[in-house]
Design an enzyme around this catalytic site. Sequence first.
Site, mmCIF file in Angstrom:
data_model
loop_
_atom_site.group_PDB
_atom_site.id
_atom_site.type_symbol
_atom_site.label_atom_id
_atom_site.label_comp_id
_atom_site.label_asym_id
_atom_site.label_seq_id
_atom_site.Cartn_x
_atom_site.Cartn_y
_atom_site.Cartn_z
ATOM 1 N N ASP A 136 -24.791 22.962 -6.924
ATOM 2 C CA ASP A 136 -24.156 22.544 -5.667
ATOM 3 C C ASP A 136 -22.642 22.560 -5.837
ATOM 4 O OD1 ASP A 136 -24.109 21.755 -3.037
ATOM 5 O OD2 ASP A 136 -25.333 19.963 -3.324
ATOM 6 N N HIS A 176 -15.833 24.057 -0.060
ATOM 7 C CA HIS A 176 -17.203 23.810 0.414
ATOM 8 C C HIS A 176 -17.791 25.041 1.119
ATOM 9 C CE1 HIS A 176 -20.705 22.029 2.067
ATOM 10 N NE2 HIS A 176 -20.287 22.261 3.290
ATOM 11 N N GLY A 236 0.800 -1.227 0.000
ATOM 12 C CA GLY A 236 0.000 0.000 0.000
ATOM 13 C C GLY A 236 0.830 1.273 0.000
ATOM 14 N N GLU A 237 2.134 1.139 0.262
ATOM 15 C CA GLU A 237 2.969 2.350 0.203
ATOM 16 C C GLU A 237 3.105 2.790 -1.251
ATOM 17 O OE1 GLU A 237 6.728 1.596 2.007
ATOM 18 O OE2 GLU A 237 5.871 1.377 4.025
ATOM 19 N N LYS A 283 -32.801 21.957 3.525
ATOM 20 C CA LYS A 283 -32.392 20.553 3.682
ATOM 21 C C LYS A 283 -31.966 20.327 5.126
ATOM 22 C CE LYS A 283 -28.122 18.988 2.507
ATOM 23 N NZ LYS A 283 -26.974 18.781 1.620
HETATM 24 C C1 R5P Z 1 -23.450 19.788 1.544
HETATM 25 O O1 R5P Z 1 -23.635 20.756 2.269
HETATM 26 C C2 R5P Z 1 -22.733 19.855 0.234
HETATM 27 O O2 R5P Z 1 -22.849 21.109 -0.347
HETATM 28 C C3 R5P Z 1 -23.253 18.788 -0.719
HETATM 29 O O3 R5P Z 1 -24.620 19.057 -1.006
HETATM 30 C C4 R5P Z 1 -23.149 17.417 -0.111
HETATM 31 O O4 R5P Z 1 -21.971 17.284 0.606
HETATM 32 C C5 R5P Z 1 -23.193 16.355 -1.180
HETATM 33 O O5 R5P Z 1 -23.079 15.097 -0.586
HETATM 34 P P1 R5P Z 1 -24.060 13.939 -1.007
HETATM 35 O O6 R5P Z 1 -24.012 13.840 -2.502
HETATM 36 O O7 R5P Z 1 -23.508 12.708 -0.338
HETATM 37 O O8 R5P Z 1 -25.429 14.290 -0.503
#
Ligand code: R5P
Length: 286
Positions: free
Chosen positions: A214, A124, A33-34, A186
């Site tokens: 996203d 992010h 794995g190295e 969400k």
């Molecule tokens: C969450 O806040 C991010 O912006 C993405 O919506 C999320 O991380 C995507 O992950 P998954 O596809 O597993 O829902």
Amino acid sequence: MIGGNASSDLARRLAGKAKARYVSTELRVFPDGESKITISARPKKGKIVVVNSTYPPVDSNLLHTLVLISKARQFSSQIICVIPYLGYARQDREFLPGEVVTLAVIAKLLRASGVSKIVVVDIHSKLGLRHFGIPITNVSAVPELVNHFKKMRLNDPLVVSPDSGGAARAKEFAKLYGTGVIALQKQRDRKTGKVEIKTANLDKVRGRDLVLVDDMISTGGSIIKATEFLKKQKCGRVFVACTHALLIDNAEKKIRRAGVSQIISANTIPGKTSIVDVSGIIAKAI
Ligand code: R5P
């Protein structure tokens, strides 16, 4: 320009745009794995750019990035590291007591490797940038994604963020695209990872083509939940614009099955959906 194994195509394009000499790398993984990395040529003195994304296998790609920086340091003290997709960026704070803020540890490791500046694409959350303590530029792929969508023929499009955390990004997209924007509510269970849409019924989306914007798709859970909800509201077609398409396991199939017509992503992570080239905008940042 040194292109790591995870980003060789993008690094080559970037070298072309920045008029830099491209130095490839060879990766050898041993049975235990190295791994061992060899650079194909001796870089000249002066600024060196190392390019490597840290998508899965995240930990290996992260280590490869660190060792490439330390190798580059033998030739120059001016090292820019481009990490098109920065893994662990979602672990930028302690959400539940006892959690490790892994992004802060990674920032420390990068700093210790001797890098002078970091360039990432669509981190992010901008909150993550404060962990670095060295110059770091976050480049947005949104204008390039919008350019792509402008060439498509969508019916009365509306931009949708699958959650409130991504609302600013969706707003930026909608502004450049010249359309309206909404954000769904969400909720993710921090222990199980289960996602639920809390938004009440929405008349606004009826019959309209939607662009879900996203930063990343991992398992596809967020996009699938949002699409199922929007389809129940009798929307038109659903498209997805995202920067980083990790598409773990068969996420793409599951997303298509939920009713998404097309996923369009940037080439921060190579893959079938990664048709939007971000080398131009990264070149400007370096
Ligand atoms: C969450 O806040 C991010 O912006 C993405 O919506 C999320 O991380 C995507 O992950 P998954 O596809 O597993 O829902």
